[in-house]
Design an enzyme around this catalytic site. Structure first.
Site, mmCIF file in Angstrom:
data_model
loop_
_atom_site.group_PDB
_atom_site.id
_atom_site.type_symbol
_atom_site.label_atom_id
_atom_site.label_comp_id
_atom_site.label_asym_id
_atom_site.label_seq_id
_atom_site.Cartn_x
_atom_site.Cartn_y
_atom_site.Cartn_z
ATOM 1 N N ASP A 93 0.867 -1.186 0.000
ATOM 2 C CA ASP A 93 0.000 0.000 0.000
ATOM 3 C C ASP A 93 0.898 1.229 0.000
ATOM 4 O OD1 ASP A 93 -1.709 2.151 0.735
ATOM 5 O OD2 ASP A 93 -3.073 0.725 1.685
ATOM 6 N N SER A 138 -2.053 14.590 -14.102
ATOM 7 C CA SER A 138 -3.393 14.525 -14.704
ATOM 8 C C SER A 138 -3.657 15.906 -15.291
ATOM 9 C CB SER A 138 -4.428 14.230 -13.613
ATOM 10 O OG SER A 138 -5.731 14.541 -14.053
ATOM 11 N N TYR A 145 -9.478 15.984 -5.605
ATOM 12 C CA TYR A 145 -8.591 15.381 -6.613
ATOM 13 C C TYR A 145 -7.733 16.469 -7.265
ATOM 14 C CZ TYR A 145 -7.123 12.526 -10.651
ATOM 15 O OH TYR A 145 -6.383 11.845 -11.600
ATOM 16 N N LYS A 158 -3.533 16.695 -7.386
ATOM 17 C CA LYS A 158 -2.713 16.678 -8.603
ATOM 18 C C LYS A 158 -1.913 17.979 -8.751
ATOM 19 C CE LYS A 158 -3.503 12.462 -9.918
ATOM 20 N NZ LYS A 158 -2.418 11.457 -9.989
HETATM 21 N N1 NAD Z 1 -8.224 7.265 -15.663
HETATM 22 C C1 NAD Z 1 -8.115 8.548 -15.935
HETATM 23 O O1 NAD Z 1 -8.985 9.167 -16.581
HETATM 24 C C2 NAD Z 1 -6.885 9.311 -15.476
HETATM 25 C C3 NAD Z 1 -6.651 10.571 -16.022
HETATM 26 C C4 NAD Z 1 -5.524 11.301 -15.619
HETATM 27 C C5 NAD Z 1 -4.672 10.748 -14.669
HETATM 28 N N2 NAD Z 1 -4.938 9.514 -14.137
HETATM 29 C C6 NAD Z 1 -4.014 8.999 -13.123
HETATM 30 O O2 NAD Z 1 -3.454 7.792 -13.586
HETATM 31 C C7 NAD Z 1 -2.971 7.035 -12.476
HETATM 32 C C8 NAD Z 1 -3.357 5.579 -12.649
HETATM 33 O O3 NAD Z 1 -4.757 5.456 -12.566
HETATM 34 P P1 NAD Z 1 -5.635 4.535 -13.538
HETATM 35 O O4 NAD Z 1 -6.601 5.433 -14.207
HETATM 36 O O5 NAD Z 1 -4.765 3.649 -14.345
HETATM 37 O O6 NAD Z 1 -6.488 3.707 -12.470
HETATM 38 P P2 NAD Z 1 -6.532 2.132 -12.110
HETATM 39 O O7 NAD Z 1 -7.416 2.016 -10.917
HETATM 40 O O8 NAD Z 1 -6.861 1.327 -13.312
HETATM 41 O O9 NAD Z 1 -5.039 1.827 -11.655
HETATM 42 C C9 NAD Z 1 -4.545 2.293 -10.423
HETATM 43 C C10 NAD Z 1 -3.820 1.168 -9.688
HETATM 44 O O10 NAD Z 1 -3.373 1.712 -8.444
HETATM 45 C C11 NAD Z 1 -3.592 0.750 -7.424
HETATM 46 N N3 NAD Z 1 -3.736 1.418 -6.139
HETATM 47 C C12 NAD Z 1 -4.751 2.232 -5.720
HETATM 48 N N4 NAD Z 1 -4.535 2.598 -4.452
HETATM 49 C C13 NAD Z 1 -3.370 2.037 -4.062
HETATM 50 C C14 NAD Z 1 -2.623 2.065 -2.852
HETATM 51 N N5 NAD Z 1 -3.072 2.713 -1.750
HETATM 52 N N6 NAD Z 1 -1.464 1.384 -2.789
HETATM 53 C C15 NAD Z 1 -1.014 0.692 -3.885
HETATM 54 N N7 NAD Z 1 -1.687 0.617 -5.045
HETATM 55 C C16 NAD Z 1 -2.848 1.288 -5.119
HETATM 56 C C17 NAD Z 1 -4.891 0.040 -7.839
HETATM 57 O O11 NAD Z 1 -4.990 -1.251 -7.224
HETATM 58 C C18 NAD Z 1 -4.735 -0.033 -9.351
HETATM 59 O O12 NAD Z 1 -4.103 -1.244 -9.748
HETATM 60 C C19 NAD Z 1 -3.539 7.735 -11.219
HETATM 61 O O13 NAD Z 1 -2.515 8.495 -10.616
HETATM 62 C C20 NAD Z 1 -4.625 8.640 -11.782
HETATM 63 O O14 NAD Z 1 -4.854 9.762 -10.976
HETATM 64 C C21 NAD Z 1 -6.014 8.793 -14.537
#
Ligand code: NAD
Length: 283
Positions: free
Chosen positions: A65, A148, A161, A165
């Site tokens: 975590d 982001s 959020y 960021k």
């Molecule tokens: N999806 C979008 O639209 C988007 C847009 C811009 C930025 N992001 C950023 O991209 C990054 C990845 O997100 P994603 O969209 O791939 O989501 P996702 O949920 O598919 O992947 C995130 C991963 O992080 C893990 N995770 C969450 N909390 C955790 C913790 N406390 N300890 C360890 N692991 C943990 C989850 O298990 C998951 O496998 C994030 O930082 C998110 O803010 C996402």
């Protein structure tokens, strides 16, 4: 593709979504990859998938975590023990707030939801950077953090959020200053992606998933590039910042990799929809 041959990379949140796409691309580029992720189910599925692709010996999946410093330290130590060194960390694990507005945030959930968002999205990156400092200084390596569009503009989330960021932008700039010239520190700021992004437990959003299909219909009309990129479309930016050949001039840089949000117009989102017909080009 072997721009990252002999490089050892550690990524958080690498078992799903954007992180998973980065892991697959980095393995294709020749890197050894250590993944730290909270979800045991997702890391088991990742290990199986990568084994089937024939990269089992290049992947180490660790459950942990990001909110726990010892887990970050353990992931770094496990990576160095298995691959002999650490060249690049990618802070990527994160959660969203499903655009819960100030008006709609319940007062009684403010403390806990603030902690949920900030502890994962900001403290998680701080802990990772601290835990990886010594091996990265030894290897002359780099740090990359997922930001982001919400790190620069409103409306990519709610106040929680968006504030996390923006805080990540601050971490990147401060780390880049403090660690130069030994460790490069950069960021990638993606726009909307269809992933499994979840939310704050305190807000009852921990099982809720970002509405990818709905975004997939809306985003092409909102961004100048006219498509909603897939997770793998973002992975090349991380390769660029991790590549020792390519990142020489870059530290403190954040790539706004968001479909062109800064190039939208005053009266419409993009101006070139009629370009091909104006030039008599048939498609
Ligand atoms: N999806 C979008 O639209 C988007 C847009 C811009 C930025 N992001 C950023 O991209 C990054 C990845 O997100 P994603 O969209 O791939 O989501 P996702 O949920 O598919 O992947 C995130 C991963 O992080 C893990 N995770 C969450 N909390 C955790 C913790 N406390 N300890 C360890 N692991 C943990 C989850 O298990 C998951 O496998 C994030 O930082 C998110 O803010 C996402």
């Amino acid at each position: 593709m072997s721009r990252l041959k002999n490089e050892s990379v550690l990524i958080t949140g690498g078992a799903s979504g954007l992180g998973l796409a980065i892991v697959e691309r980095f393995l294709d580029e020749g890197a050894s990859v250590t993944v730290m992720d909270k979800s045991e189910k997702a890391t088991s599925a990742l290990t199986q998938k990568i084994k089937e692709k024939g990269f089992a010996d290049k992947l180490l999946a660790v459950n942990g975590d990001v909110r726990n410093y010892q887990d970050n330290e353990n992931a770094v130590a496990s990576c160095v023990a298995k691959f002999g060194k650490l060249d690049c960390i990618i802070g990527n694990a994160g959660i969203w707030d499903f655009s819960k507005s100030l008006v709609d945030l319940p007062v009684e959930q403010l403390d806990q939801s603030f902690d949920d968002l900030f502890h994962i999205n900001v403290k998680g990156y701080l802990y990772l950077a601290k835990a990886a400092l010594e091996p990265l200084a030894r290897s002359g390596g780099s740090m990359i953090f997922t930001v982001s569009n919400a790190g620069f503009y409103p409306d990519g989330g709610g106040p929680l959020y968006t504030a996390t960021k923006h805080a990540v932008v601050g971490l990147i700039r401060q780390f880049a200053f403090e660690l130069a010239p030994h460790i490069r520190v950069n960021g990638v700021a993606p726009g909307a992606i269809d992933t499994n992004l979840r939310g704050s437990e305190a807000l009852g959003q921990d099982e809720k998933v970002i509405p990818g299909k709905m975004l997939g219909q809306a985003i092409p009309n909102l961004v100048p590039v006219g498509v909603m990129p897939k997770p793998k479309d973002y992975a090349g930016a991380y390769v660029f910042f991790a590549s020792r050949e390519d990142n020489i001039p870059s530290t403190g840089v954040i790539l706004n990799h968001d479909g062109g949000l800064s190039a939208r117009g005053f009266t419409k989102n993009r101006g070139g929809d009629k370009l091909l017909s104006q030039l008599n080009i048939e498609v």
